[in-house]
Design a protein around this motif. Sequence first.
Motif, PDB file in Angstrom:
ATOM      1  N   UNK A 334       0.833  -1.203   0.000  1.00 34.97           N
ATOM      2  CA  UNK A 334       0.000   0.000   0.000  1.00 34.97           C
ATOM      3  C   UNK A 334       0.867   1.252   0.000  1.00 34.97           C
ATOM      4  N   UNK A 335       0.253   2.323  -0.450  1.00 34.95           N
ATOM      5  CA  UNK A 335       0.865   3.644  -0.392  1.00 34.95           C
ATOM      6  C   UNK A 335       0.083   4.474   0.616  1.00 34.95           C
ATOM      7  N   UNK A 336       0.777   4.987   1.606  1.00 36.24           N
ATOM      8  CA  UNK A 336       0.126   5.737   2.684  1.00 36.24           C
ATOM      9  C   UNK A 336       0.754   7.116   2.805  1.00 36.24           C
ATOM     10  N   UNK A 337      -0.077   8.069   3.231  1.00 41.78           N
ATOM     11  CA  UNK A 337       0.393   9.439   3.423  1.00 41.78           C
ATOM     12  C   UNK A 337       0.802   9.648   4.870  1.00 41.78           C
ATOM     13  N   UNK A 345       5.798   3.923   0.587  1.00 41.33           N
ATOM     14  CA  UNK A 345       5.447   2.570   0.168  1.00 41.33           C
ATOM     15  C   UNK A 345       5.625   1.644   1.375  1.00 41.33           C
ATOM     16  N   UNK A 346       4.523   1.015   1.809  1.00 39.26           N
ATOM     17  CA  UNK A 346       4.544   0.149   2.981  1.00 39.26           C
ATOM     18  C   UNK A 346       4.054  -1.245   2.611  1.00 39.26           C
ATOM     19  N   UNK A 347       4.526  -2.234   3.325  1.00 38.46           N
ATOM     20  CA  UNK A 347       3.997  -3.596   3.237  1.00 38.46           C
ATOM     21  C   UNK A 347       3.770  -4.121   4.648  1.00 38.46           C
ATOM     22  N   UNK A 348       2.739  -4.942   4.802  1.00 37.41           N
ATOM     23  CA  UNK A 348       2.473  -5.554   6.091  1.00 37.41           C
ATOM     24  C   UNK A 348       1.513  -6.725   5.894  1.00 37.41           C
ATOM     25  N   UNK A 349       1.347  -7.551   6.928  1.00 34.75           N
ATOM     26  CA  UNK A 349       0.420  -8.671   6.881  1.00 34.75           C
ATOM     27  C   UNK A 349      -0.988  -8.171   7.179  1.00 34.75           C
ATOM     28  N   UNK A 357       5.413  -3.852  12.687  1.00 41.60           N
ATOM     29  CA  UNK A 357       5.452  -4.924  11.694  1.00 41.60           C
ATOM     30  C   UNK A 357       5.369  -4.421  10.262  1.00 41.60           C
ATOM     31  N   UNK A 358       5.358  -3.106  10.084  1.00 39.08           N
ATOM     32  CA  UNK A 358       5.327  -2.569   8.728  1.00 39.08           C
ATOM     33  C   UNK A 358       6.749  -2.466   8.168  1.00 39.08           C
ATOM     34  N   UNK A 359       6.879  -2.745   6.893  1.00 39.62           N
ATOM     35  CA  UNK A 359       8.159  -2.604   6.212  1.00 39.62           C
ATOM     36  C   UNK A 359       8.073  -1.483   5.187  1.00 39.62           C
TER      37      UNK A 359
END
Length: 1203
Positions: A334-337, A345-349, A357-359
């Motif tokens: 996902x892209x978050x502000x 740009x973030x990734x998580x489960x 736990x976000x990368x």
Amino acid sequence: MGKVGAGGGSPAGLSALLAGAGLLVLCVPGACGGGSCCPQLPPGSAPRWAAPPGGFVGRGPRGRAAATPLPLLGRPLFAVAPGDRALSLERAPGTAASVAMAPRAGRRRRSEAEPGKADRGEGASRSPRGMLRDGGQPGPETLERDPDKATRFRMEELRLTSTTFALTGDSAHNQAMVHWSGHNSSVILILTKLYDYNLGSITESSLWRSTDYGTTYEKLNDKVGLKTILSYLYVCPTNKRKIMLLTDPEIESSLLISSDEGATYQKYRLNFYIQSLLFHPKQEDWILAYSQDQKLYSSAEFGRRWQLIQEGVVPNRFYWSVMGSNKEPDLVHLEARTIDGHSQYLTCRMQNCTEANRNKPFPGYIDPDSLIVQDDYVFVQLTSGGRPHYYVSYRRNAFAQMKLPKYALPKDMHVISTDENQVFAAVQEWNQNDTYNLYISDTRGVYFTLALENVQSSRGPEGNIMIDLYEVAGIKGMFLANKKIDNQVKTFITYNKGRDWRLLQAPDTDLRGDPVHCLLPYCSLHLHLKVSENPYTSGIIASRDTAPSIIVASGNIGSELSDSDISMFVSSDAGNTWRQIFEEEHSVLYLDQGGVLVAMKHTSLPIRHLWLSFDEGRSWSKYSFTSIPLFVDGVLGEPGEETLIMTVFGHFSHRSEWQLVKVDYKSIFDRRCAEEDYRPWQLHSQGEACIMGAKRVYKKRKSERKCMQGKYAGAMESEPCVCTEADFDCDYGYERHSNGQCLPAFWFNPSSLSKDCSLGQSYLNSTGYRKVVSNNCTDGVREQYTAKPQKCPGKAPRGLRIVTADGKLTAEQGHNVTLMVQLEEGDVQRTLIQVDFGDGVAVSYVNLSSMEDGIKHVYHNVGIFRVTVQVDNGLGSDSAVLYLHVTCPLEHVHLSLPFVTTKNKEVNATAVLWPSQVGTLTYVWWYGNNTEPLITLEGSISFKFTSEGMNTITVQVSAGNAILQDTKSIAVYEEFRSLRLSFSPNLDDYNPDIPEWRRDISRVIKKSLVEATGVPGEHILVAVLPGLPTAAELFVLPYQDPTGESKRSAEDLEQISELLIHKLNQNSVHFELKPGVQILVHAAHLTAAPLVDLTPTHSGSAMLMLLSVVFVGLAVFVIYKFKRKIPGINVYAQMQNEKEREMVSRVSPTESRPHIPQTELRRPGQLIDEKVDSQLIEVPNSNFESNGVFGSCSVFSRIPTEH
């Protein structure tokens, strides 16, 4: 691919909705009084684009291209399962609908719909050339001309097996959503709605269900709730039995879920409003929901329970993991502000998306709306230095910058396709306006080479960019493109992914069999490369995976593409030859795996006929599908392999109910096809059988056999070819010349390929060629053209550069700055790198590979730092320098000026900053009535005023992108008097030491002085000074009445001063601060020593010292009064020594200040109390270090913030 459409409007969002949810919206032209008639789109319908200019755009399902200003288009909002069919319809009273055919063509590119020719109805005849009559088809005389070459039409009317069902009670409903499960399922679901265009909301809805392939329908309003208003229908793409209905959020926010193909439903309340949904491509119960307040939720129970994943998510910038590239199937991209508006740009489960736990796979921020996760690739965009830079991650490895030819200098880029481990991109370069260049990448998506120049583009009604490019379904590497040459648009075709292009050969004969005189390259066939907004609706060009040789399109014959004289053409040999089939636009549907073509005319009039061809468009038969002419709103074909049932949606009149006509084509076949009914057909390009390095032979039904194919036969065999030069394209940095050779471009140094190579290792030395990706050729010249391993040469370092990661020359104090060391060539593995940050810190590295992610450093002071890097590998050395400006954010500017000054007396103006040290600054000074400012690098200036009056001084301080200013007024007189005032100690208890309080107390003191002495207020100015104990400055001013008569003399000023002092000494000046709190105002006495406590406990020596102090004070007071009698003796420098002790040092102290004569002054006037301010005292800057680095800006004194 096709002419690509994008943007945030209704049409752009339709295919995304259909592709995933099995829902489509067909807009009726003119239904809303012009423009789009789809004002309300389903959640999830918005396309995955709408980014800032210069962003990416990717493709939709099966390579559907998209082009818009900025971001990349990922996959559709819902994963697509093969064979899924659905339709959404919309009509408005008094408006007819255009036809929309419903097969899923293999690789379609989104386009904007374009009005066809004027409709003439079934009985209209074609006036030009008199070629068509009786329904727009050729008359009998046409068939007599050349039966072998002319397209044949059988005018005898045949009847198709059909049934009609009316959705009774829904005559006012103007929208419909249809889902047909297919795959041996007889269930069809229809949701009809009444959308009120004035209210902008849905006011009624009905749910219908059929269990007999659409012969009859049952109304299910009682099962979902008679008062429930439904807004959208969703279908699980991996389990078509699972249905989801969404209620109208203006009434209630709920979901209705069915697990038995819509037979029964359970209702679940929601605490948020769904804007879009994303189903998991594999797990049927996993869903992502995007809310209207930009929050992303996940459900692992098909919507029964939801869990918040992330807030501030950018719309349509969230993706499920791609199987094969991600290990975790529940990973969400996902892209978050951020709070300050940046995008990350973030990734998580999905069930564990906490902060810990976000990368962040991409370091730092990215451009808004630029994240795209597509197949094995992830794309982001980052703009720096005014230029967009594009980054790609292949199979979730580290990001690398995408390499275009050095001087492409892209203004805009759109990723068109990522099929077959390769990126196809359209790039608008710096010198292009309405065209794009096509580039194709290596497997990693990093190095791009030119495939075709100047491809035509246009802007859709929603502002989206559309690129004239179409990928033919079923044939790997085959594309059609419209290229602009000398202001003429021509259609080109390629069979090898853009390695070679050629014009289309026009048909030998026209529709009647007359010869067509069209000689290449002066004349050719040109096609409109547009597909429907809906992947289940045929557009102006169509092809299908299961019919790889058949292409149907509209276009014209001539020197260029034209919007007039449009006809329909078909190719049954993959674009080698073409035939004209209609002289008016028709929608074409593929039935029975392409064994039958169904054509329905584009018209706004009611129709009851369609045309069928069993021999790939050579001949056509006329069939009626309804006894009463029908306004057609849309057509939906049966999902699955056979596609032999079709449902036509429409209405008999503008006020009638929806009519659903089920057409069954099985009755037109005698039997199923057997092996002897097929013949082999070899794919070729103008006789060349080797396409993409292989000879491919397909099964095709014999044209004279009228049997049902059923399952797709596919290719009979595929045999690899021997590699030739035609199987290789130019490698990155090389260009193809007129002799066919690939030679280095002027900007490319082939030896740079070994720059990351270490002595003793090897690298692939390019021959200037690379094999076209997915090309299957073997042997031949493959060895000659393939890059060969070569020992790394020992090279001295050369072309060393050091830059910041974002390309800027500034950094913020106390924050990480990332420095990148770049080396054009040299033995990097054996290179010693030394980096000196210029602040006393230095580091060393043994090779560049350890610095791939950059060198992070934190500067604790502000200033300009000389960053040096030295590399040495034993064969030589190189060095580079970067001058880095480290700054602090400038928060406040305070202009320090005296309140009053005398004529021809030098005045100092100082800009006091908070923080006191922020780095390199520029000062812009505006004073008096001067029209030109004075620009300095110093924080103070000096000037004189030569005439009396009020003057305004403004200073603007520029620090990076921030500009702050402050304005003050100063009164200029020939002479004035001043006296320091003190107050009762209890005033300090109520002094908050803020500008507003000081201004208010100054007015109160002035009022009490006027009342106690009777002196006119025009002669008195009071300014309370910052700090404690509370003190003020009293100014006695000359006053000139408005008539301009003579003002007070020096003797008058002296008398006023003595009167004021007399009243002050008698404690006659006082005021009430609040009930019960009286404040006395005194004339302050100058003292040369601290006040001493007069108590009996002190010794005689102490008493003697006290007396000495008193005598000294009296002497000073006498001298003070004597000086007050000299005009102008009260110089500003003397006032400074007596003022407040609240001090901040200047930014840039200087010994010499410019002397600026003041030539133009305002008319003398009254000094306005509201503009009274305090004068700060300058202190030498003790933090300036000998190495040129300013002191830390994190430690500073408090300064006044008064205006």
